[in-house]
Design a protein around this motif. Structure first.
Motif, PDB file in Angstrom:
ATOM      1  N   PRO A 302      53.267  22.858  11.462  1.00  0.00           N
ATOM      2  CA  PRO A 302      51.893  23.328  11.013  1.00  0.00           C
ATOM      3  C   PRO A 302      51.833  24.352  10.042  1.00  0.00           C
ATOM      4  O   PRO A 302      51.109  24.489   8.933  1.00  0.00           O
ATOM      5  CB  PRO A 302      50.914  23.330  12.242  1.00  0.00           C
ATOM      6  N   ARG A 303      52.523  25.449  10.421  1.00  0.00           N
ATOM      7  CA  ARG A 303      52.399  26.725   9.942  1.00  0.00           C
ATOM      8  C   ARG A 303      53.571  27.269   9.297  1.00  0.00           C
ATOM      9  O   ARG A 303      53.754  28.406   9.037  1.00  0.00           O
ATOM     10  CB  ARG A 303      51.644  27.711  10.711  1.00  0.00           C
ATOM     11  N   LYS A 304      54.400  26.278   8.852  1.00  0.00           N
ATOM     12  CA  LYS A 304      55.963  26.799   8.523  1.00  0.00           C
ATOM     13  C   LYS A 304      55.579  27.507   7.286  1.00  0.00           C
ATOM     14  O   LYS A 304      55.122  26.996   6.284  1.00  0.00           O
ATOM     15  CB  LYS A 304      56.874  25.621   8.391  1.00  0.00           C
ATOM     16  N   GLY A 305      56.399  28.750   7.074  1.00  0.00           N
ATOM     17  CA  GLY A 305      56.312  29.308   5.925  1.00  0.00           C
ATOM     18  C   GLY A 305      55.481  30.590   5.914  1.00  0.00           C
ATOM     19  O   GLY A 305      55.335  31.647   5.368  1.00  0.00           O
ATOM     20  N   ALA A 306      54.850  30.793   7.456  1.00  0.00           N
ATOM     21  CA  ALA A 306      53.881  31.952   7.621  1.00  0.00           C
ATOM     22  C   ALA A 306      54.243  32.528   9.017  1.00  0.00           C
ATOM     23  O   ALA A 306      55.218  31.829   9.772  1.00  0.00           O
ATOM     24  CB  ALA A 306      52.399  31.459   7.589  1.00  0.00           C
ATOM     25  N   GLN A 307      53.899  33.435   9.466  1.00  0.00           N
ATOM     26  CA  GLN A 307      53.937  34.229  10.787  1.00  0.00           C
ATOM     27  C   GLN A 307      52.831  33.846  11.409  1.00  0.00           C
ATOM     28  O   GLN A 307      51.476  33.950  11.039  1.00  0.00           O
ATOM     29  CB  GLN A 307      53.958  35.551  10.409  1.00  0.00           C
TER      30      GLN A 307
END
Length: 400
Positions: A302-307
Motif C-alpha cells: 500500500p505505501r511502497k516508496g514511502a516511510q
C-alpha cells in the motif's frame, strides 16, 4: 530516543537533489508516454529524466535549492527536543482545515475563513488559492509562513456520504483504486451505475492531475519556499503521489494515506525500481498501527516508496480490542489476522479500521502532550511497515 530513529537510505533520482522541478517535457516523458507504461522502453522513466535535466537544468533550479532541509524523520521522533510538535502542529491544523473549511459533510461555518494558529509561528492562508472542485474533485488549501519561507499544501481527504453528490466522486475513485483490496466494494458501497456514469478510471487521472496542478500553482505563487504536501486518507494519497513526481523537491507528511503504490505503477507507468528509488525519508505516512496495518493485509504494497511511521502504545478502541492481536505486535500478526473468509472477523476488522482511520482520532492523539508540554506519543518509522511482510526483524519490533 536515538534507537527510534530508523532512517531509510536516501535514494533520489539523479539530478533532482538540487531542487529541480521537472518541466512539462520531463513530466510528459515520465508520466504520459504509452511505451513507458507498457515496458519502460529507452527514453522513459529515469533515462528520460536524466536526459531532460541536462537540457533544462539552468532554467529550473529553485531558489530553495540553496537552503538546507531539516531531516523529517529526526524531527518526527522529537530530535532535537521540541521538533515533533513544531513540525506536526501546523500539519495537523492544515489537514483539519482542509476538511472543516471546505464544503461537504465535515465543513464548519466557523472555519470557513480560518487559518493555522500556533504560538510563535506566523501562518497565513492564501485564500485566492482555495480549491473546491465542483461538482466533484479535489479540495485543497495553501498556507505560508513567509518569514521562514515555508508553505503547506493540504489536500482534503475522502467524503463518503452517499447523499452528497461530491462524495460520489471520492467513493468511485476509491472503488476504482481498490483501496481496500477485495473488500473495496463493501467498504466503499455505492451503486456501481453511479461510478460507471462518472468513469472511474478517468476520475483517478483527473484527481491526480488536479493535485499536481494545484501544487505547481503553489510553487509558482511562492517561489523559493520549502513546500510540504499534507493530507489524510485520499488526501494523503494525493499528497504523496504529487510529491513523488518531484522527488527531492517536494516533501509529504500524511496520515493513513489511501494505498498509492498501484497509482504510481499503473497510472504513471513507473517500474518497481523507480518506486523503490523514491526518497523514502521525505515521503512519510503516519499511522495508528490498526489503521494502516489492517489495510496492509488487504493491499500488499500500500505505501511502497514511502516511510511509514507507526504510533505504538495507543489505547485500542473497543472494536480493535476484539481482534486477537495488534498489527505489528509480534512476528505472527499477519498470519493471525489474515483474511480467512470468517465474516465475523471481517466485520470486526472493518469496525476497528473505521474508527482507527477517522481524522478525529488522529486529531485527539497526534499532538497530545504531558504536563510538561512534551508529546505523549512518538512514532516508530520504517520503510518495512509500508509493505506486507510475513515477519519483521526482532530489533524493529523491540523498538516499539
Amino acid at each position: 530516543m536515538a534507537a527510534l530513529k530508523l532512517l531509510a537510505a536516501l535514494a533520489i533520482f539523479e539530478g533532482c537533489s538540487a531542487g529541480f522541478i521537472p518541466s512539462a517535457e520531463v513530466s510528459s516523458a515520465l508520466f504520459a508516454d504509452d511505451s513507458c507504461r507498457r515496458d519502460g522502453a529507452n527514453g522513459c522513466g529515469l533515462q528520460a529524466l536524466q536526459t531532460s535535466i541536462s537540457a533544462v537544468r539552468n532554467d529550473a533550479i529553485l531558489a530553495a535549492s540553496s537552503s538546507s532541509t531539516p531531516d523529517i524523520l529526526s524531527r518526527l521522533v522529537n530530535e532535537p527536543q521540541g521538533a515533533y510538535l513544531e513540525e506536526l502542529g501546523p500539519v495537523v491544523q492544515a489537514i483539519s482545515l482542509s476538511y472543516k473549511s471546505s464544503p461537504g459533510p465535515d465543513g464548519e461555518p466557523s472555519k470557513v475563513n480560518a487559518t493555522i494558529s500556533i504560538d510563535r509561528q506566523n501562518w497565513e492562508r492564501l485564500f485566492e488559492m482555495d480549491l473546491d472542485t465542483a461538482p466533484g474533485g479535489i479540495h485543497g488549501r495553501v498556507f505560508a509562513e513567509r518569514s521562514k519561507k515555508r508553505a503547506i499544501v493540504a489536500y482534503r481527504g475522502s467524503c463518503l456520504d452517499k447523499t452528497i453528490e461530491q462524495c460520489h466522486y471520492d467513493i468511485c475513485v476509491l472503488r476504482a483504486l481498490q483501496a481496500f483490496g477485495g473488500l473495496s466494494n463493501v467498504v466503499y458501497d455505492i451503486d456501481q451505475t453511479v461510478c460507471d456514469k462518472l468513469g472511474p478510471e478517468r476520475l483517478i487521472s483527473d484527481f491526480l492531475q488536479q493535485a499536481d496542478e494545484f501544487a505547481r500553482s503553489a510553487q509558482q505563487k511562492l517561489p523559493g519556499f520549502d513546500m510540504m504536501l499534507v493530507g489524510h486518507s485520499l488526501g494523503g494519497l494525493l499528497a504523496i503521489v504529487t510529491a513523488a513526481r518531484q522527488p527531492g523537491v517536494l516533501k509529504a507528511i500524511t496520515f493513513a494515506p489511501t494505498p498509492f503504490h498501484d497509482a504510481l505503477l499503473l497510472k504513471f507507468g513507473w517500474s518497481e525500481q523507480q518506486i523503490e528509488q523514491l526518497p523514502h525519508d521525505s515521503l512519510v505516512a503516519m499511522c495508528d498501527p490498526y489503521d494502516c496495518g489492517l489495510n496492509t493485509l488487504y493491499v500488499s504494497k500500500p505505501r511502497k516508496g514511502a516511510q511509514t511511521c507507526l504510533y505504538f502504545g495507543l489505547r485500542p478502541s473497543e472494536d480493535c480490542s476484539r481482534l486477537p492481536v495488534q498489527p505489528y505486535d509480534d512476528s505472527k500478526w499477519r498470519e493471525v489476522l489474515q483474511p480467512t473468509g470468517d465474516m465475523g472477523q471481517a466485520i470486526n476488522v472493518l469496525k476497528c479500521k473505521g474508527g482507527a482511520h477517522a481524522w478525529e482520532h488522529y486529531e485527539e492523539f497526534v499532538l497530545a502532550q504531558d504536563s510538561d508540554g512534551r508529546p505523549l506519543h512518538l512514532p516508530t518509522c520504517s520503510a518495512e511497515f509500508s509493505v506486507l511482510q510475513s515477519m519483521y526483524s526482532t530489533s524493529l519490533l523491540q523498538l516499539s
